[in-house]
Design a protein around this motif. Structure first.
Motif, PDB file in Angstrom:
ATOM      1  N   GLN A  22       0.839  -1.199   0.000  1.00  0.00           N
ATOM      2  CA  GLN A  22       0.000   0.000   0.000  1.00  0.00           C
ATOM      3  C   GLN A  22       0.873   1.247   0.000  1.00  0.00           C
ATOM      4  OE1 GLN A  22      -3.286  -0.219   2.724  1.00  0.00           O
ATOM      5  NE2 GLN A  22      -3.241   2.003   3.051  1.00  0.00           N
ATOM      6  N   PHE A  23       0.426   2.273  -0.733  1.00  0.00           N
ATOM      7  CA  PHE A  23       1.224   3.502  -0.767  1.00  0.00           C
ATOM      8  C   PHE A  23       0.292   4.705  -0.789  1.00  0.00           C
ATOM      9  CE2 PHE A  23       4.106   6.706  -2.474  1.00  0.00           C
ATOM     10  CZ  PHE A  23       5.272   6.429  -1.774  1.00  0.00           C
ATOM     11  N   PRO A  24       0.596   5.738   0.026  1.00  0.00           N
ATOM     12  CA  PRO A  24      -0.302   6.906   0.080  1.00  0.00           C
ATOM     13  C   PRO A  24       0.055   7.973  -0.954  1.00  0.00           C
ATOM     14  CG  PRO A  24       1.379   7.105   1.764  1.00  0.00           C
ATOM     15  CD  PRO A  24       1.687   5.838   1.002  1.00  0.00           C
ATOM     16  N   PHE A  25      -0.937   8.695  -1.430  1.00  0.00           N
ATOM     17  CA  PHE A  25      -0.685   9.785  -2.381  1.00  0.00           C
ATOM     18  C   PHE A  25       0.106  10.925  -1.745  1.00  0.00           C
ATOM     19  CE2 PHE A  25      -3.936   7.618  -4.850  1.00  0.00           C
ATOM     20  CZ  PHE A  25      -3.458   7.792  -6.146  1.00  0.00           C
ATOM     21  N   ILE A  26       0.033  11.029  -0.416  1.00  0.00           N
ATOM     22  CA  ILE A  26       0.698  12.161   0.244  1.00  0.00           C
ATOM     23  C   ILE A  26       2.216  12.101   0.059  1.00  0.00           C
ATOM     24  CG2 ILE A  26       1.019  11.208   2.596  1.00  0.00           C
ATOM     25  CD1 ILE A  26      -0.369  13.984   3.421  1.00  0.00           C
ATOM     26  N   CYS A  40       2.017 -10.599 -12.012  1.00  0.00           N
ATOM     27  CA  CYS A  40       2.343 -10.668 -10.584  1.00  0.00           C
ATOM     28  C   CYS A  40       2.570  -9.235 -10.113  1.00  0.00           C
ATOM     29  CB  CYS A  40       3.630 -11.459 -10.386  1.00  0.00           C
ATOM     30  SG  CYS A  40       3.487 -13.140 -10.981  1.00  0.00           S
ATOM     31  N   SER A  41       2.531  -9.045  -8.800  1.00  0.00           N
ATOM     32  CA  SER A  41       2.761  -7.684  -8.304  1.00  0.00           C
ATOM     33  C   SER A  41       4.172  -7.231  -8.698  1.00  0.00           C
ATOM     34  CB  SER A  41       2.556  -7.612  -6.790  1.00  0.00           C
ATOM     35  OG  SER A  41       3.663  -8.136  -6.114  1.00  0.00           O
ATOM     36  N   GLN A  42       5.110  -8.188  -8.755  1.00  0.00           N
ATOM     37  CA  GLN A  42       6.487  -7.808  -9.090  1.00  0.00           C
ATOM     38  C   GLN A  42       6.653  -7.447 -10.563  1.00  0.00           C
ATOM     39  OE1 GLN A  42       8.438  -6.868  -6.597  1.00  0.00           O
ATOM     40  NE2 GLN A  42       6.515  -7.389  -5.589  1.00  0.00           N
ATOM     41  N   ASP A  43       5.688  -7.866 -11.427  1.00  0.00           N
ATOM     42  CA  ASP A  43       5.702  -7.378 -12.818  1.00  0.00           C
ATOM     43  C   ASP A  43       5.443  -5.878 -12.822  1.00  0.00           C
ATOM     44  OD1 ASP A  43       6.137  -9.886 -13.979  1.00  0.00           O
ATOM     45  OD2 ASP A  43       4.002 -10.371 -13.891  1.00  0.00           O
ATOM     46  N   ILE A  44       4.454  -5.440 -12.039  1.00  0.00           N
ATOM     47  CA  ILE A  44       4.159  -3.990 -11.986  1.00  0.00           C
ATOM     48  C   ILE A  44       5.355  -3.272 -11.356  1.00  0.00           C
ATOM     49  CG2 ILE A  44       2.582  -2.203 -11.109  1.00  0.00           C
ATOM     50  CD1 ILE A  44       0.381  -4.306 -10.954  1.00  0.00           C
ATOM     51  N   ALA A  45       5.919  -3.908 -10.326  1.00  0.00           N
ATOM     52  CA  ALA A  45       7.046  -3.279  -9.617  1.00  0.00           C
ATOM     53  C   ALA A  45       8.263  -3.110 -10.517  1.00  0.00           C
ATOM     54  CB  ALA A  45       7.409  -4.126  -8.389  1.00  0.00           C
ATOM     55  N   GLU A 100       3.158   6.494 -10.170  1.00  0.00           N
ATOM     56  CA  GLU A 100       4.211   5.994  -9.272  1.00  0.00           C
ATOM     57  C   GLU A 100       3.617   5.447  -7.966  1.00  0.00           C
ATOM     58  OE1 GLU A 100       8.181   8.576  -9.683  1.00  0.00           O
ATOM     59  OE2 GLU A 100       6.362   9.805  -9.647  1.00  0.00           O
ATOM     60  N   VAL A 101       2.412   5.891  -7.643  1.00  0.00           N
ATOM     61  CA  VAL A 101       1.782   5.385  -6.409  1.00  0.00           C
ATOM     62  C   VAL A 101       1.457   3.897  -6.572  1.00  0.00           C
ATOM     63  CG1 VAL A 101      -0.155   5.660  -4.794  1.00  0.00           C
ATOM     64  CG2 VAL A 101       0.924   7.677  -5.799  1.00  0.00           C
ATOM     65  N   LEU A 102       1.003   3.523  -7.787  1.00  0.00           N
ATOM     66  CA  LEU A 102       0.749   2.101  -8.039  1.00  0.00           C
ATOM     67  C   LEU A 102       2.079   1.328  -8.035  1.00  0.00           C
ATOM     68  CD1 LEU A 102      -1.086  -0.272  -8.751  1.00  0.00           C
ATOM     69  CD2 LEU A 102      -0.959   0.397 -11.144  1.00  0.00           C
ATOM     70  N   ASP A 160       6.315  -6.646  -1.538  1.00  0.00           N
ATOM     71  CA  ASP A 160       7.518  -7.352  -1.083  1.00  0.00           C
ATOM     72  C   ASP A 160       8.331  -6.507  -0.112  1.00  0.00           C
ATOM     73  OD1 ASP A 160       7.767  -9.894  -1.820  1.00  0.00           O
ATOM     74  OD2 ASP A 160       9.198  -9.575  -3.475  1.00  0.00           O
ATOM     75  N   ASN A 161       7.674  -5.559   0.526  1.00  0.00           N
ATOM     76  CA  ASN A 161       8.329  -4.630   1.463  1.00  0.00           C
ATOM     77  C   ASN A 161       9.497  -3.882   0.827  1.00  0.00           C
ATOM     78  OD1 ASN A 161       6.678  -5.134   3.676  1.00  0.00           O
ATOM     79  ND2 ASN A 161       7.763  -7.076   4.043  1.00  0.00           N
ATOM     80  N   ARG A 162       9.324  -3.505  -0.471  1.00  0.00           N
ATOM     81  CA  ARG A 162      10.426  -2.817  -1.157  1.00  0.00           C
ATOM     82  C   ARG A 162      10.075  -1.376  -1.528  1.00  0.00           C
ATOM     83  NH1 ARG A 162      12.327  -4.652  -6.079  1.00  0.00           N
ATOM     84  NH2 ARG A 162      10.479  -5.823  -6.623  1.00  0.00           N
ATOM     85  N   ALA A 163       8.968  -0.843  -0.981  1.00  0.00           N
ATOM     86  CA  ALA A 163       8.603   0.534  -1.329  1.00  0.00           C
ATOM     87  C   ALA A 163       9.760   1.455  -0.954  1.00  0.00           C
ATOM     88  CB  ALA A 163       7.331   0.935  -0.601  1.00  0.00           C
ATOM     89  N   LEU A 164      10.011   2.460  -1.801  1.00  0.00           N
ATOM     90  CA  LEU A 164      11.214   3.281  -1.637  1.00  0.00           C
ATOM     91  C   LEU A 164      10.980   4.605  -0.922  1.00  0.00           C
ATOM     92  CD1 LEU A 164      12.495   2.621  -5.240  1.00  0.00           C
ATOM     93  CD2 LEU A 164      13.590   1.811  -3.132  1.00  0.00           C
ATOM     94  N   HIS A 165       9.826   5.205  -1.161  1.00  0.00           N
ATOM     95  CA  HIS A 165       9.642   6.570  -0.684  1.00  0.00           C
ATOM     96  C   HIS A 165       8.759   6.658   0.548  1.00  0.00           C
ATOM     97  CE1 HIS A 165      11.177   7.192  -4.793  1.00  0.00           C
ATOM     98  NE2 HIS A 165      11.753   8.249  -4.233  1.00  0.00           N
ATOM     99  N   ILE A 166       8.760   5.638   1.353  1.00  0.00           N
ATOM    100  CA  ILE A 166       7.948   5.692   2.573  1.00  0.00           C
ATOM    101  C   ILE A 166       8.735   5.091   3.722  1.00  0.00           C
ATOM    102  CG2 ILE A 166       6.712   3.486   2.218  1.00  0.00           C
ATOM    103  CD1 ILE A 166       4.426   6.051   3.037  1.00  0.00           C
TER     104      ILE A 166
END
Ligand code: FAD
Ligand code: NAI
Length: 486
Positions: free
Chosen positions: A398-402, A454-459, A470-472, A480-486
Motif C-alpha cells: 500500500q502507498f499513500p498519495f501524500i 504478478c505484483s512484481q511485474d508492476i514493480a 508511481e503510487v501504483l 515485497d516490502n520494497r517501497a522506496l519513498h515511505i
C-alpha cells in the motif's frame, strides 16, 4: 419492410449501439431500434449513458469541481478568486451541448457504418416458421411496422428503481435525469441511497453550495468496495463541509409541500428524524427494462430478479436471441454493456461463418469500477474482505498519495493505492484506489490482471516521474516490502 436483416438490435445504449457498429463492421446487415427521446421530443441515440448517465454526470462533476477549486483551493496557489460565482444555466447548457454532440455522433457512426436506425419501441414477436427469422414490431406514436431479422440482440437497459412512497416528479423528487437538469442550486438537498449515483450527484450539488444529506439503508458505507477504501472515503467525506451521510436508516414517509420535501426516517438506534429539503434525489438502484419486450407472448425467460436470463455467452432461452448490458446479470456499467455487445456481434459472425465461438464470457473479476467523487474511488478484482472469506492467503502493498510528488504538486494528495497479491504465486488478485485521477490509473491494474501479472511485474515496470502512476508502482513494490519513498 420486406427485407430480412441479419441482426436486429433493440436499444441504442452503449450495449446496443456498440453491438450495432461491430455487427455492421463485420458485414452483417444490421438494424438498431431505439425509443429514447430527448427533452425536446427528438430521437436521441446513446441510451442512459449518453443522455442521462455517464457523460452528463461527468460534465457536471467537472464543472462543479472547477468551481469548488476556484473558491476553496486556488488561494493556496496564490490565485485570487474572490467573487467567483457559478452560472448554473450555463453549466447545464454546456452539459447539454456535450450530450447532443455525442448522441448526434452516434447517428453519424450509424450512417458511416450503414446501420439502419429506426425510432420506436421494439417488441419481439415470433419466429417465422418458414424463414426462421424473428419478427419485431416497431411502434412510434400511432405508427407500427414489423421488421424481420435472423438474429436479435436485446439491449434495452435499465430505468431508476422507484420507492413506492416517493413518486418521481422531477420537480421536487428527482431521479438521475432530474438531478442532472436542475437550473438552480438547492439550498438543502436530500439524497436517498449512498450508492454510485447518490455520491456522484450529491458531490455535484454540494460543491456548488448545497447542504447535502445522504440517507442510506445499509448499515455500512460503500459495502461493495474494499473495507479500507470505504473507511477512508467515509473519513474524507465526513470532513467535507455541507455533506452528511447517515447509514443504517429506514425511510418511514416522504411528503411534499408546495416547495419542500419532508422525509421521516428512523436511524440505526430507532430514533425518528425529520429532514426537510428543497429537492430530494432518489437513487436506490436501477431495474431492467423488459416491459415492452413481449415476454408474455414470445416465451423469453427472465431470471428471479426480472433480468433477461442469459448464459455466460449472453444467449437467452430463445434461438438466435441474445441480451447484453443492464438488462442482464452483472454490473450495470457502460463498459460492461459495450464489451458484451462486441462479443455477441463476433459470436453471431462466427456462427454465420460456421466457426467455433471464441467468446469465453465476460470476466466480471476484471471489470473496473470507478466512482467519480473527490477523491475518486476505483477498484478491480477481489477486496480484502472477499479474500478473507474465501480463505485465499494474500500479501498487501500500500502507498499513500501524500508521499507522491505529482499529487502534492496538483494539491490533491489524500488517499492511497493498495495491491493485493496471492501469497503463493504473487499474482495480482485485486487493486483498490482512492485518490486523484484513479479513474485513469485503474487501467494499468486492469491490464495487469488481464495478463495475469504478478505484483512484481508492476514493480519492475518503469513509471514516469513525477506521475501519479508511481503510487501504483510503489504499492506493488510494497507487496515485497520494497517501497522506496515511505
Ligand atoms: P441503456 O444505456 O439504458 O440503453 C438502453 C436503450 O434502450 C435506451 O435508449 C432505451 O430507451 C432503449 N429501449 C428500452 N426498451 C426499448 C424498447 N422496447 N424498444 C426500443 N428501445 C428501447 N456507467 C459507467 O460505466 N460509468 C459511469 O460513469 C456511469 N455513470 C452513470 C451515471 C448515471 C446518472 C446513471 C443513471 C448511470 C451511469 N452509468 C455509468 C451506468 C450506465 O449508464 C449503464 O450501465 C449503461 O447505460 C447501460 O447500457 P445499456 O446499453 O445496457 O442500456
Ligand atoms: P446503487 O446500487 O449503486 O446504490 C443504491 C443505494 O441505495 C444502495 O447503497 C442501497 O443500499 C440504497 N438503498 C436502496 N433502497 C434504499 C432505501 N429504501 N432507503 C435508503 N437507501 C436505499 O444504485 P444507484 O446509485 O441508483 O446507481 C445504479 C447503477 O448505475 C449503479 O449500480 C452503477 O452500476 C451505475 N452507475 C455507475 C456509475 C459509475 O460507474 N461511476 C455512476 C452512476 C451509476
Amino acid at each position: 419492410m420486406s427485407e430480412i436483416f441479419d441482426v436486429a438490435i433493440i436499444g441504442a445504449g452503449p450495449g446496443g449501439y456498440v453491438a450495432a457498429i461491430r455487427c455492421a463492421q463485420l458485414g452483417l446487415n444490421t438494424v438498431c431500434i431505439d425509443d429514447w427521446k430527448n427533452p425536446k421530443g427528438r430521437p436521441s441515440l446513446g441510451g442512459t449513458c449518453l443522455n442521462v448517465g455517464c457523460i452528463p454526470s461527468k460534465a457536471l462533476l467537472e464543472s462543479s469541481e472547477n468551481f469548488y477549486r476556484a473558491v476553496h483551493k486556488f488561494s493556496a496557489h496564490g490565485i485570487k478568486s474572490e467573487g467567483t460565482s457559478i452560472d448554473v444555466p450555463v453549466m447545464i447548457s454546456r452539459k447539454d451541448k456535450i450530450v447532443t454532440t455525442f448522441t448526434a455522433g452516434i447517428s453519424a457512426l450509424f450512417k458511416k457504418n450503414k446501420v439502419t436506425s429506426l425510432h420506436g419501441s421494439g417488441t419481439l414477436l415470433q419466429q417465422d416458421e418458414n424463414t426462421q427469422a424473428w419478427q419485431i414490431s416497431v411502434s412510434d406514436k400511432d405508427k407500427t411496422e414489423v421488421i424481420s431479422a435472423r438474429h436479435v440482440i436485446l439491449a434495452t437497459g435499465s430505468t431508476p428503481r422507484q420507492l413506492p412512497i416517493a413518486a418521481i416528479d422531477n420537480h421536487l423528487i428527482l431521479d438521475n435525469a432530474g438531478a442532472l437538469a436542475l437550473t438552480e442550486i438547492p439550498k438543502r438537498l436530500g439524497v436517498i441511497g449512498a450508492g454510485v449515483i447518490g455520491l456522484e450527484m450529491g458531490s455535484v450539488w454540494r460543491r456548488l453550495g448545497s447542504e447535502v444529506t445522504i440517507l442510506e439503508a445499509m448499515p455500512g458505507f460503500l459495502m461493495a468496495a474494499d473495507e479500507q477504501v470505504a473507511k477512508e472515503a467515509q473519513k474524507i467525506f465526513s470532513k467535507e463541509p455541507g455533506l452528511k451521510i447517515q447509514t443504517g436508516i429506514e425511510i418511514k414517509s416522504i411528503v411534499t409541500t408546495k416547495k419542500t420535501v419532508k422525509v421521516e426516517y428512523c436511524d440505526a438506534n430507532d430514533v425518528t428524524h425529520t429532514l426537510e429539503v428543497d429537492k430530494l434525489i432518489v437513487a436506490v438502484g436501477r431495474a431492467p427494462n423488459t416491459k415492452d419486450l413481449g415476454v408474455e407472448k414470445n416465451g423469453l425467460k427472465l431470471d428471479d430478479r426480472g433480468f433477461v436470463d442469459v448464459n455466460a455467452f449472453c444467449c437467452t432461452n430463445l434461438h438466435n436471441v441474445y441480451a447484453v448490458g443492464d438488462v442482464v446479470r452483472g454490473p450495470m456499467l457502460a463498459h460492461k454493456a459495450s464489451e458484451e455487445g462486441v462479443a455477441v456481434a463476433e459470436m453471431i459472425m462466427a456462427k454465420e461463418q460456421g466457426h467455433k465461438n471464441e467468446f469465453e464470457g465476460i470476466n466480471f473479476n476484471t471489470v473496473p469500477w470507478v466512482i467519480y467523487t473527490s477523491p475518486e474511488i476505483a477498484w478491480i478484482g477481489k477486496t480484502e474482505q472477499e479474500l478473507k472469506k474465501t480463505g485465499i492467503a494474500y500479501k498487501v502493498g500500500q502507498f499513500p498519495f501524500i508521499a507522491n510528488g505529482r499529487a502534492r504538486a496538483i494539491g490533491e494528495a489524500s488517499g492511497f493505492i493498495k495491491v493485493l497479491a496471492d501469497a503463493e504465486n504473487d499474482r495480482v488478485l485485486g487493486v483498490h484506489m482512492i485518490g486523484p485521477y484513479v479513474s485513469e490509473l485503474i487501467s494499468e491494474a486492469v491490464m495487469a490482471m488481464e495478463f495475469a501479472a504478478c505484483s512484481q511485474d508492476i514493480a519492475s515496470i518503469i513509471h514516469a516521474h513525477p506521475s501519479l502512476s508511481e503510487v501504483l508502482h510503489e504499492a506493488a513494490l510494497g507487496v515485497d516490502n520494497r517501497a522506496l519513498h515511505i
